[in-house]
Structures are given as structure tokens and as C-alpha cells.
Design a protein around this motif. Sequence first.
Motif, short mmCIF file in Angstrom:
data_model
loop_
_atom_site.label_atom_id
_atom_site.label_comp_id
_atom_site.label_asym_id
_atom_site.label_seq_id
_atom_site.Cartn_x
_atom_site.Cartn_y
_atom_site.Cartn_z
N ALA A 1 0.84 -1.21 0.00
CA ALA A 1 0.00 0.00 0.00
C ALA A 1 0.88 1.26 0.00
N THR B 1 1.98 2.15 -3.43
CA THR B 1 0.89 2.27 -4.41
C THR B 1 0.28 3.66 -4.33
N PHE C 1 -6.14 0.82 1.97
CA PHE C 1 -6.91 0.92 0.74
C PHE C 1 -8.35 1.31 1.09
N LYS D 1 -6.44 3.29 -3.46
CA LYS D 1 -6.01 4.19 -2.36
C LYS D 1 -7.03 5.31 -2.17
#
Length: 256
Positions: free
Chosen positions: A153, A156, A228, A256
Amino acid sequence: MMKRDELAQQAKELGPWFYPFDFGDGVKAESYTPPEVAGIFETRREMAERAVRQHFGARLPEISCLDIGCHEGFYALAMARLGVGRVAGLDVREENLRRARFAAAAMGFPQIRFMQGNCEQLPFAEVGQHELTLFLGVLYHLENPMLALRNVAAVTKELCLIETQVIDEVTGQTEWGAQAWTHPYQGALAVIDETVEHSSDVRETGATPLALCPSPRALETMLRHAGFRTIERVVPAPGAYEQLARGKRVVYAAYK
Ligand SMILES: C[S@@+](CC[C@H](N)C(=O)[O-])C[C@H]1O[C@@H](n2cnc3c(N)ncnc32)[C@H](O)[C@@H]1O
């Protein structure tokens, strides 16, 4: 460009391969993946490409993609072919990356950057951040799946595609500090021992032999806690590889 004989010779020396690559010029990789299982590669490619096209559309040439646990680079190559502007692959095994570099060069994508790293202890400075990350077929081989999801995460920017084996859903509740106090399960993680595979030449296991495999609900909960905001299941197309068709493996698009 490599001459055909040189291409065939090097492909043979690097074999056997995980993916049944077609290097062009009539040169094909000899793959150790049984033909009845190899269908999973195309199913995952179709699902990943569909989700990526749907989200990024015309922005594809402007974005960057990191394929985490890229193995020999099959999905990194697929993203480059799809038109993603910058593509990189990361894997814990240098022996897989060596093959990925060869495959990318042979297939006309020498600009794909492949780097060695462990998603359970990511070298963040080297890895950078990417609009798109792929995390396919890796999570259920890890002893620290939650830590890995937090790391994924963190690198990202917009969309991560996660594909994993899942266990059957587990529901229920546990006592929590006193007989009258309980907490419901948010799914469960199964403990899997991959010692046999890990200590032999298998190039697909995690960095350590112990693995935790989530149920779908556990995975969804972990993805939310990893940061997320929106999590959507990618539906397999008709004719998908049997495990994805039966929901024993799943693909999630996590935003996200
Ligand atoms: C089952 S293969 C999946 C390869 C590819 N992503 C796919 O879906 O076809 C798992 C890959 O993840 C790599 N891997 C396992 N544990 C890893 C870790 N902790 N960090 C980075 N890569 C890892 C393995 O070396 C292997 O290449």
C-alpha cells in the motif's frame, strides 16, 4: 537484436521456465508448469488487464507500474505491452530476475527495470511509488502478509491488483478476555508449512517456509487496514482457470 540461434541457446540454458514464453522467431520456453495449470497465467492476465484499462484508460502511457513478486516478468511484460509508460519488477529471487531480464530483452522491452527485494522488508527508497502495483500469486506464500500489504500500500499511489489463493470462509466468534465478552471473526488465516518446497529448488515460495493464507473476508479486512479505501472483487470471465472460476483464488482491485 539477438540472432535466432543465440536466442534459442540462451533460452535453453536458462530453462526450464515457469512461464511458457514465446520468445519469437519460433523459440519457445520449455516450461515446468503443467499444461492443465498454465491456463492460470492467461486468466490472470485478462483479469489484470481489464481492471487496469478500466481504471487508467487513456492515462496508461503516463503511469508507472511495479510488479511485486514478478518472477520471470510475465505480468510486467503484459503491462508494458498494454501501453503502461514505465514498468518495473521486484522479486526476492535473483535467479527469477535473471530470467526476467532475458525475457524482457528478447521480447523487445529492455527498458523494464528488474530489482531484487523482499516485500516484507521493502527497500522503499529504491522502489519508489507507482500509480499501479501488481501483487499476484505472492501473498499466500508469506509469513507476514499484513506487513507485506502495508508495504505494498505504501508504494501504491492509486490501484493495486492482488491475486491470491484463499481458504474457505470462516465465521464465528471467540471469547475475548472474559466468558461474556466476545469478538466476531473477520475471516481467518490458515497456517501452511511450505518447508518441503522451500528447501528444494521451488522458485515460487516465499522468502521463508511458513505461509499464512487468508479467507476472502480476512483479506478484505487486511486490505482496508493496510490503507486501501475501496476494495472490489474482479470477476473472472467465462472460461477462466478453474480455481479462479470456483473462487478458490481471487483477484481484488484495491484503490487508495
Ligand atoms: C507463485 S510466484 C507468482 C509469480 C507471479 N507474480 C505470477 O503471478 O505469476 C511467487 C513469486 O513471488 C516471489 N516472492 C516470494 N516471496 C517474496 C517476497 N517476500 N518478496 C518478493 N518476492 C517474493 C517468488 O520468488 C516468486 O517469483
